[in-house]
Design a protein around this motif. Structure first.
Motif, PDB file in Angstrom:
ATOM      1  N   ALA A   1       0.311  -1.219  -0.101  1.00  0.00           N
ATOM      2  CA  ALA A   1      -0.303  -0.334  -0.297  1.00  0.00           C
ATOM      3  C   ALA A   1       0.741   1.074   0.111  1.00  0.00           C
ATOM      4  CB  ALA A   1      -1.090  -0.230   1.316  1.00  0.00           C
ATOM      5  N   LEU A   2       2.066   1.138   0.940  1.00  0.00           N
ATOM      6  CA  LEU A   2       2.726   2.525   0.708  1.00  0.00           C
ATOM      7  C   LEU A   2       3.400   2.780  -0.854  1.00  0.00           C
ATOM      8  CD1 LEU A   2       3.795   4.921   3.285  1.00  0.00           C
ATOM      9  CD2 LEU A   2       4.969   3.201   3.989  1.00  0.00           C
ATOM     10  N   LEU A   3       3.718   1.557  -1.435  1.00  0.00           N
ATOM     11  CA  LEU A   3       4.144   1.994  -2.279  1.00  0.00           C
ATOM     12  C   LEU A   3       3.703   2.161  -3.187  1.00  0.00           C
ATOM     13  CD1 LEU A   3       7.569   0.831  -3.288  1.00  0.00           C
ATOM     14  CD2 LEU A   3       6.764  -1.541  -4.281  1.00  0.00           C
ATOM     15  N   LEU A   4       2.334   1.886  -3.649  1.00  0.00           N
ATOM     16  CA  LEU A   4       1.636   2.395  -4.410  1.00  0.00           C
ATOM     17  C   LEU A   4       1.028   3.691  -4.094  1.00  0.00           C
ATOM     18  CD1 LEU A   4      -0.737  -0.475  -4.595  1.00  0.00           C
ATOM     19  CD2 LEU A   4       0.713   0.334  -5.945  1.00  0.00           C
ATOM     20  N   LEU A   5       1.484   4.618  -2.939  1.00  0.00           N
ATOM     21  CA  LEU A   5       0.936   5.351  -2.250  1.00  0.00           C
ATOM     22  C   LEU A   5       2.129   6.551  -3.179  1.00  0.00           C
ATOM     23  CD1 LEU A   5      -0.576   5.230   1.089  1.00  0.00           C
ATOM     24  CD2 LEU A   5      -1.517   5.999  -0.903  1.00  0.00           C
ATOM     25  N   VAL A   6       3.548   5.943  -3.182  1.00  0.00           N
ATOM     26  CA  VAL A   6       5.352   6.966  -3.238  1.00  0.00           C
ATOM     27  C   VAL A   6       4.512   7.356  -4.420  1.00  0.00           C
ATOM     28  CG1 VAL A   6       6.955   6.203  -4.023  1.00  0.00           C
ATOM     29  CG2 VAL A   6       6.672   5.357  -2.617  1.00  0.00           C
ATOM     30  N   PRO A   7       3.868   6.770  -5.856  1.00  0.00           N
ATOM     31  CA  PRO A   7       3.966   8.044  -7.031  1.00  0.00           C
ATOM     32  C   PRO A   7       2.727   9.359  -6.917  1.00  0.00           C
ATOM     33  CG  PRO A   7       3.528   5.708  -7.791  1.00  0.00           C
ATOM     34  CD  PRO A   7       3.329   5.511  -6.317  1.00  0.00           C
ATOM     35  N   LEU A   8       2.532   9.144  -5.510  1.00  0.00           N
ATOM     36  CA  LEU A   8       1.256  10.647  -4.935  1.00  0.00           C
ATOM     37  C   LEU A   8       2.149  11.221  -4.330  1.00  0.00           C
ATOM     38  CD1 LEU A   8      -1.825  11.516  -5.283  1.00  0.00           C
ATOM     39  CD2 LEU A   8      -2.132  10.275  -3.545  1.00  0.00           C
ATOM     40  N   TRP A   9       2.672  10.843  -3.310  1.00  0.00           N
ATOM     41  CA  TRP A   9       3.478  11.553  -2.776  1.00  0.00           C
ATOM     42  C   TRP A   9       4.499  12.210  -3.598  1.00  0.00           C
ATOM     43  CZ3 TRP A   9       4.449  14.544   0.430  1.00  0.00           C
ATOM     44  CH2 TRP A   9       5.960  14.737   1.317  1.00  0.00           C
ATOM     45  N   GLU A  10       5.181  11.735  -4.606  1.00  0.00           N
ATOM     46  CA  GLU A  10       6.022  12.049  -5.246  1.00  0.00           C
ATOM     47  C   GLU A  10       4.994  13.624  -6.658  1.00  0.00           C
ATOM     48  OE1 GLU A  10       9.028   7.911  -6.285  1.00  0.00           O
ATOM     49  OE2 GLU A  10       7.309   8.926  -7.840  1.00  0.00           O
ATOM     50  N   GLY A  11       3.458  13.196  -6.591  1.00  0.00           N
ATOM     51  CA  GLY A  11       3.968  14.225  -7.509  1.00  0.00           C
ATOM     52  C   GLY A  11       2.858  15.730  -6.420  1.00  0.00           C
ATOM     53  N   ILE A  12       2.706  15.292  -5.149  1.00  0.00           N
ATOM     54  CA  ILE A  12       2.348  16.083  -4.406  1.00  0.00           C
ATOM     55  C   ILE A  12       3.729  17.326  -3.831  1.00  0.00           C
ATOM     56  CG2 ILE A  12       1.915  16.764  -2.244  1.00  0.00           C
ATOM     57  CD1 ILE A  12      -0.113  14.202  -1.867  1.00  0.00           C
ATOM     58  N   HIS A  13       4.655  16.378  -3.598  1.00  0.00           N
ATOM     59  CA  HIS A  13       5.591  17.468  -2.793  1.00  0.00           C
ATOM     60  C   HIS A  13       6.956  17.937  -3.757  1.00  0.00           C
ATOM     61  CE1 HIS A  13      10.387  17.497  -2.954  1.00  0.00           C
ATOM     62  NE2 HIS A  13       9.972  17.254  -1.453  1.00  0.00           N
ATOM     63  N   PHE A  14       6.585  16.919  -5.638  1.00  0.00           N
ATOM     64  CA  PHE A  14       7.194  18.145  -6.586  1.00  0.00           C
ATOM     65  C   PHE A  14       6.109  19.458  -7.007  1.00  0.00           C
ATOM     66  CE2 PHE A  14       7.053  18.797 -10.756  1.00  0.00           C
ATOM     67  CZ  PHE A  14       8.486  19.736 -11.061  1.00  0.00           C
ATOM     68  N   TYR A  15       4.951  19.018  -7.442  1.00  0.00           N
ATOM     69  CA  TYR A  15       3.619  20.332  -6.840  1.00  0.00           C
ATOM     70  C   TYR A  15       4.608  22.095  -6.233  1.00  0.00           C
ATOM     71  CZ  TYR A  15      -0.391  23.374  -8.030  1.00  0.00           C
ATOM     72  OH  TYR A  15      -1.176  24.580  -7.977  1.00  0.00           O
ATOM     73  N   VAL A  16       4.361  21.267  -4.170  1.00  0.00           N
ATOM     74  CA  VAL A  16       4.326  22.566  -3.645  1.00  0.00           C
ATOM     75  C   VAL A  16       6.102  23.104  -3.875  1.00  0.00           C
ATOM     76  CG1 VAL A  16       4.408  22.441  -0.802  1.00  0.00           C
ATOM     77  CG2 VAL A  16       2.726  21.286  -1.808  1.00  0.00           C
ATOM     78  N   VAL A  17       6.649  22.119  -3.730  1.00  0.00           N
ATOM     79  CA  VAL A  17       8.412  22.432  -4.129  1.00  0.00           C
ATOM     80  C   VAL A  17       8.404  23.445  -4.883  1.00  0.00           C
ATOM     81  CG1 VAL A  17      10.413  22.262  -4.327  1.00  0.00           C
ATOM     82  CG2 VAL A  17       9.429  20.968  -2.995  1.00  0.00           C
ATOM     83  N   HIS A  18       7.816  22.858  -6.813  1.00  0.00           N
ATOM     84  CA  HIS A  18       7.814  23.661  -7.897  1.00  0.00           C
ATOM     85  C   HIS A  18       6.791  25.068  -7.474  1.00  0.00           C
ATOM     86  CE1 HIS A  18       7.915  23.045 -12.102  1.00  0.00           C
ATOM     87  NE2 HIS A  18       7.962  24.352 -12.041  1.00  0.00           N
ATOM     88  N   ARG A  19       6.025  25.536  -6.896  1.00  0.00           N
ATOM     89  CA  ARG A  19       5.705  26.413  -6.672  1.00  0.00           C
ATOM     90  C   ARG A  19       6.501  27.639  -5.843  1.00  0.00           C
ATOM     91  NH1 ARG A  19      -0.479  27.315  -8.469  1.00  0.00           N
ATOM     92  NH2 ARG A  19       0.256  29.291  -7.832  1.00  0.00           N
TER      93      ARG A  19
END
Length: 341
Positions: free
Chosen positions: A181-199
């Motif tokens: 389950a945690l492995l499946l959530l990794v891409p979601l976390w990657e996307g959220i982290h990237f968006y926040v840092v990018h903004r």
């Protein structure tokens, strides 16, 4: 895999040389209302989709790297130049193979010329605004001399923490459901982290001090993906620090670092599709992020989490989205590097 290398069947190239796909960008059917169960399942388990092929490929690479290309935990209990140098060498070789291989195939041999290339021009090789007068040379410098060392530093610290029990390590055999389950959530976390840092780094002086280095690559190629200021590398790879508070397995942290270290080459390829030797092509739809490099203040994240749609910064490639973007910029007296979206 699709047939035919005639890019006019799939998009249009304007007089300035910009190729635009006919198919508009759409949100992933995950965080949408009303729910779309059939589309959701197709996205999760179909191809291309959430798991296959990209995340699956990087997960396989992660398993292989941990098994054959990583020192033992016992070795990594104490920092030493020896094992850290081995990890640095491994990461550098992987970066060279992927970035260098794609660059050689598409930008040196130019195997498919400009077919499916978003910008018909090639990266500038005689422009004093770039280090060494060359976009590619600048991109290689920031990738190999800053990106790979920062990636390696984070990895070394995380392995050292696992080896000494400073962070909770969960065994796959004992907790398979949790770990998967945690492995499946990794891409979601990657996307959220990237968006926040990018903004964040598009705001005010941070853009000019830090993020401008990355946006020098207006016409991105494989080496552009990890071409960033060192401070941006530090916050970019910081996504892995979540394992300090969320119990995990080294597979999770390595999966994050491998994806963030190597996938940017694919995400900045500059081509919508890559030709194969038999005349077919592999779909590589990265138009969403390409539009960010083209217009700077749209598409900060990805299609998965839908945050750009939520905050009104999504550009789906349509004339209507372009008109809305210019109206938004005009209304907010747009200045590049401002905090406006």
């Amino acid at each position: 895999m699709e047939k035919g290398l005639d890019d006019t069947l799939y998009g249009n190239r304007d007089k300035r040389g910009y190729w635009t796909p006919k198919r508009l960008i759409t949100r992933a059917p995950v965080f949408v209302w009303p729910v779309q169960p059939i589309k959701f399942l197709r996205y999760m388990f179909g191809s291309p989709g959430y798991i296959w092929p990209r995340n699956a490929a990087f997960l396989v690479l992660t398993f292989f790297t941990i098994r054959y290309l990583t020192p033992s935990l016992e070795t990594m209990r104490n920092f030493s130049v020896g094992w850290i140098s081995l990890i640095l060498l491994r990461n550098a070789v992987l970066e060279l193979l992927i970035c260098g291989g794609l660059h050689f195939m598409l930008y040196i041999r130019r195997r498919q010329q400009t077919a499916f290339k978003y910008n018909a021009r090639w990266p500038e090789a005689d422009n004093s605004s770039f280090l060494f007068g060359s976009q590619t040379a600048e991109n290689v410098f920031w990738t190999m001399c800053s990106g790979v060392p920062v990636w390696t530093a984070y990895e070394a610290v995380i392995w050292w923490m696992y080896a000494n029990g400073y962070i909770a390590r969960v065994d796959f055999a004992q907790h398979p459901i949790y770990c998967v389950a945690l492995l499946l959530l990794v891409p979601l976390w990657e996307g959220i982290h990237f968006y926040v840092v990018h903004r964040l780094i598009h705001m005010g002086p941070l853009y000019h001090w830090i993020h401008k280095v990355h946006h020098n690559s207006f016409n991105p190629g494989p080496w552009s993906g990890l071409s960033m200021h060192t401070f941006e590398h530090l916050i970019y790879f910081s996504l892995v620090l979540i394992v300090a508070v969320v119990p995990s397995n080294p597979i999770h942290s390595m999966f994050m670092l491998m994806f963030f270290g190597l996938h940017p080459a694919i995400g900045h390829l500059g081509f919508h599709a890559v030709a194969t030797r038999d005349g077919e092509f592999i779909d590589n739809d990265i138009y969403f992020h390409y539009l960010h490099h083209k217009y700077f203040e749209v598409n900060y994240g990805g299609e998965l989490h839908g945050l750009d749609w939520l905050f009104g910064t999504a550009h789906d490639g349509s004339p209507e989205a372009e008109e809305a973007m210019y109206k938004r910029m005009k209304a907010k007296k747009y200045v590049r590097g401002s905090s406006q979206g």
